[in-house]
Enzyme design. Structure first.
Site, mmCIF file in Angstrom:
data_model
loop_
_atom_site.group_PDB
_atom_site.id
_atom_site.type_symbol
_atom_site.label_atom_id
_atom_site.label_comp_id
_atom_site.label_asym_id
_atom_site.label_seq_id
_atom_site.Cartn_x
_atom_site.Cartn_y
_atom_site.Cartn_z
ATOM 1 N N ASP A 42 -5.963 -0.123 4.822
ATOM 2 C CA ASP A 42 -4.725 0.660 4.853
ATOM 3 C C ASP A 42 -4.436 1.286 3.500
ATOM 4 O O ASP A 42 -3.903 2.400 3.415
ATOM 5 C CB ASP A 42 -3.562 -0.232 5.293
ATOM 6 C CG ASP A 42 -2.529 0.518 6.127
ATOM 7 O OD1 ASP A 42 -2.635 1.750 6.244
ATOM 8 O OD2 ASP A 42 -1.620 -0.130 6.670
ATOM 9 N N VAL A 65 10.108 9.316 7.582
ATOM 10 C CA VAL A 65 10.372 8.203 6.671
ATOM 11 C C VAL A 65 9.117 7.878 5.872
ATOM 12 O O VAL A 65 8.023 7.766 6.424
ATOM 13 C CB VAL A 65 10.828 6.958 7.451
ATOM 14 C CG1 VAL A 65 10.962 5.754 6.519
ATOM 15 C CG2 VAL A 65 12.153 7.232 8.154
ATOM 16 N N LYS A 91 0.831 -1.214 0.000
ATOM 17 C CA LYS A 91 0.000 0.000 0.000
ATOM 18 C C LYS A 91 0.860 1.256 0.000
ATOM 19 O O LYS A 91 0.449 2.286 -0.549
ATOM 20 C CB LYS A 91 -0.976 -0.035 1.171
ATOM 21 C CG LYS A 91 -0.336 -0.062 2.561
ATOM 22 C CD LYS A 91 -0.125 1.312 3.159
ATOM 23 C CE LYS A 91 0.555 1.232 4.514
ATOM 24 N NZ LYS A 91 0.763 2.571 5.120
ATOM 25 N N SER A 109 -0.747 11.151 4.721
ATOM 26 C CA SER A 109 0.035 10.038 4.194
ATOM 27 C C SER A 109 1.383 10.519 3.653
ATOM 28 O O SER A 109 1.446 11.308 2.710
ATOM 29 C CB SER A 109 -0.745 9.335 3.077
ATOM 30 O OG SER A 109 0.090 8.461 2.354
#
Length: 342
Positions: free
Chosen positions: A251, A286, A198, A261
């Site tokens: 997800d 990250v 995802k 996101s």
């Protein structure tokens, strides 16, 4: 229950806060590798770097130093590893002799550098654990979740995945509460594949939105991306129904559409003309999809699984393609049946 969370980033802090607020009255320790960060959080009673403004409850203690020493001093019943994928191997090596269950929060595959790999790269989290700490009773906590919303106590649902029933039960006991539902699933392969793929697909939807290709295109990317995720998972031994659950469809939808996101924001930045390095630097966090995309495509190739969207994302990240070329190739593919096994 006594719980220690290794890793004081946004998600580790959010899960420590969730556990500390549990009605059962868990005693929770949040561990930071940097002692100065631990001292700063102790003084401010918040994580000003990653979750500013969210106060730490009295039940949340801070620690640093050697992980084994922190584990021993707090006498935990459960350890949560909240490092990025790049730090998981090292942390599991430090905890390899732990006698309590250990669960990780990271999603992805170990990174494969452009042009090569080693035997220690390209694995899912449970495969890394089997390699470096085979005696650990371990699992994963995954699902559609942004750290900020979980830390704020907004309703969230996660999956506790492990082949070990005791680990699943302990994770549910530790985190299932008024604002956090935790479902158990023994299919750790499916849960980890969903969490990894995802992220790669979210980069694609970010590019789609950044190029203003429209909501039709975004829906197509999410749906066909789910098909790619499922094909890879089945080839790796996962159960099909896992991909219709929280760690798969759930997800994917969140990461592909949510403004928080990180991976979607990488795609948006690339669409604006930023280089990959500039896009990653602008995040300050990250984005796992950047680092695991090559592994996803490599493992798919080894298994004969077709993943054209993921393949185009890797070409973009490696600088071998442009967004417009990727769209043209995806739309120019030969007609195919919607439902197929590979």
């Amino acid at each position: 229950m006594k719980i220690i969370v290794f890793g004081a980033g946004a998600w580790g802090t959010a899960m420590a806060l969730s556990a500390a607020a549990h009605p059962a009255g868990h005693a929770v320790t949040l561990w930071a590798r940097d002692g100065r960060q631990a001292d700063a959080m102790q003084a401010a009673r918040q994580n000003a770097r990653y979750l500013p403004g969210i106060a730490f409850p009295a039940a949340l203690a801070l620690a640093s130093g050697a992980p084994s020493g922190a584990l021993a001093s707090c006498r935990a019943d459960l350890a949560i590893v909240a490092t990025p994928m790049s730090g998981l191997r090292g942390m599991l090596e430090e905890l390899r002799d732990a006698t309590i269950p250990v669960a990780w929060l990271c999603k992805g595959f170990e990174a494969v550098p452009a042009g090569g790999e080693t035997a220690a790269q390209g694995l899912m989290a449970h495969e890394i654990c089997s390699q470096v700490a085979p005696r650990l009773r371990a699992g994963a906590l995954s699902g559609p979740s942004f750290a900020l919303e979980a830390a704020q106590g907004r309703p969230t649902a996660l999956v506790a995945a492990s082949r070990d029933a005791h680990v699943r039960e302990l994770l549910v006991e530790a985190f299932h509460g008024p604002t956090l539902r935790v479902y158990a699933n023994e299919d750790i392969v499916g849960v980890e594949v969903g969490g990894a793929v995802k992220n790669v697909l979210a980069i694609a939807t970010g590019l789609c939105d950044g190029l203003d290709l429209g909501t039709n295109a975004r829906a197509a990317l999410i749906t066909r991306g789910l098909a790619e995720m499922s094909r890879l998972g089945l080839a790796l031994g996962a159960r099909a129904e896992t991909f219709m659950g929280l760690s798969g469809l759930g997800d994917l939808v969140l990461t592909a559409t949510g403004d928080l996101s990180r991976n979607r924001r990488v795609g948006l930045a690339l669409a604006r003309g930023l280089t990959l390095d500039q896009a990653v630097e602008s995040l300050g966090h990250v984005a796992e999809g950047v680092y695991s995309a090559r592994t996803v495509v490599r493992r798919a190739g080894q298994l004969g699984v077709d993943m054209p969207i993921a393949r185009e994302v890797v070409a973009l990240l490696d600088g071998r393609s442009t967004a417009s070329d990727a769209v043209a190739r995806l739309m120019g593919r030969s007609p195919a049946a919607e439902l197929r096994s590979c």
